[in-house]
Enzyme design. Structure first.
Site, PDB file in Angstrom:
ATOM      1  CD  GLU A  97      23.556 -47.624  18.354  1.00 12.56           C
ATOM      2  OE1 GLU A  97      24.629 -47.004  18.379  1.00 12.56           O
ATOM      3  OE2 GLU A  97      23.182 -48.365  19.277  1.00 12.56           O
ATOM      4  CG  HIS A  98      23.562 -45.324  13.341  1.00 14.04           C
ATOM      5  ND1 HIS A  98      24.396 -46.285  12.809  1.00 14.04           N
ATOM      6  CD2 HIS A  98      24.143 -44.938  14.504  1.00 14.04           C
ATOM      7  CE1 HIS A  98      25.446 -46.461  13.592  1.00 14.04           C
ATOM      8  NE2 HIS A  98      25.321 -45.659  14.624  1.00 14.04           N
ATOM      9  CG  HIS A 165      22.665 -53.331   8.227  1.00 12.15           C
ATOM     10  ND1 HIS A 165      22.813 -52.822   9.499  1.00 12.15           N
ATOM     11  CD2 HIS A 165      23.393 -54.483   8.207  1.00 12.15           C
ATOM     12  CE1 HIS A 165      23.590 -53.616  10.211  1.00 12.15           C
ATOM     13  NE2 HIS A 165      23.958 -54.630   9.448  1.00 12.15           N
ATOM     14  CB  CYS A 167      19.726 -47.976   7.272  1.00 15.93           C
ATOM     15  SG  CYS A 167      21.188 -48.916   7.727  1.00 15.93           S
TER      16      CYS A 167
END
Length: 205
Positions: A97-98, A165, A167
């Site tokens: 969600e970031h 992740h 990210c």
């Protein structure tokens, strides 16, 4: 028979934010294309806004599903079975969600029945529902456990997620191949270290 696909709710659960139209969503994608320096009118990108919005309907389809509806009925004819039920290596894809960048991982779900069991495929479906939402791994771990406790009412629940992740591997520190583990225990598992160790041994962790 043609499958019926639920539409996204006009307002996300617990929110006063009204969803924009499909045309507005496609315009937002076009804006992002221009922002990164692309030309949305070139041949390869003319249909991209429509494709992205259509893809988002699938990637974030978890907002159209209610966990209680998916879990449905439980079964009480278990021939006296009262030991651990463990479903491991449930693959999932989510988005953090970031940064809205993919998270790819596996979920392991164990529960100790209290006279009732759940269809095994429904556990995988539950993981899929929460995966197809914007998430943190920590929140997703807790959401799976809470949904099962509420619906199945077992004596105990253990949920362990391991994921990469993107990210981290695609941007920022660019640490490729690293995995993040999260776990939560409910009911009798919460205070029983021996049961927790047993679950971890079954998973080879």
């Amino acid at each position: 028979m043609e499958a019926v696909v639920k539409k996204f709710p006009e307002k996300p659960e617990g929110s006063d934010v009204v969803r924009p139209s499909r045309a507005e969503a496609e315009a937002a994608v076009e804006t992002l294309l221009r922002w990164i320096g692309e030309d949305p009118d070139r041949e390869g990108l003319k249909e991209t806004p429509k494709r992205v919005v259509k893809a988002y309907e699938e990637l974030f389809g978890g907002y159209r599903s209610e966990p209680a509806e998916v879990l449905g009925r439980v079964f009480e004819e278990v021939a006296g079975y009262n030991d651990v039920v463990l479903v491991k290596d449930i693959k999932f894809h989510s988005h953090c969600e970031h940064h809205m960048v993919p998270v790819i991982g596996k979920a392991h779900v164990a529960y100790l029945p209290d006279g009732r069991v759940l269809g095994l495929s429904k556990i995988a479906r539950l993981v899929d529902i929460f995966g197809r939402r914007l998430q943190t791994q920590e929140a997703m771990t807790a959401q799976i456990a809470d949904a099962l406790m509420k619906t199945v009412k077992p004596r105990g629940i253990a949920v362990i997620l391991e994921a990469e992740h993107l990210c981290m591997s695609m941007r920022g520190i660019r640490s490729q191949g690293s995995s993040t583990f999260t776990g939560t225990y409910r009911g009798v598992f919460a205070d029983d270290a021996a049961q927790q160790d047993r679950i971890l041994r079954l998973l080879g962790l």
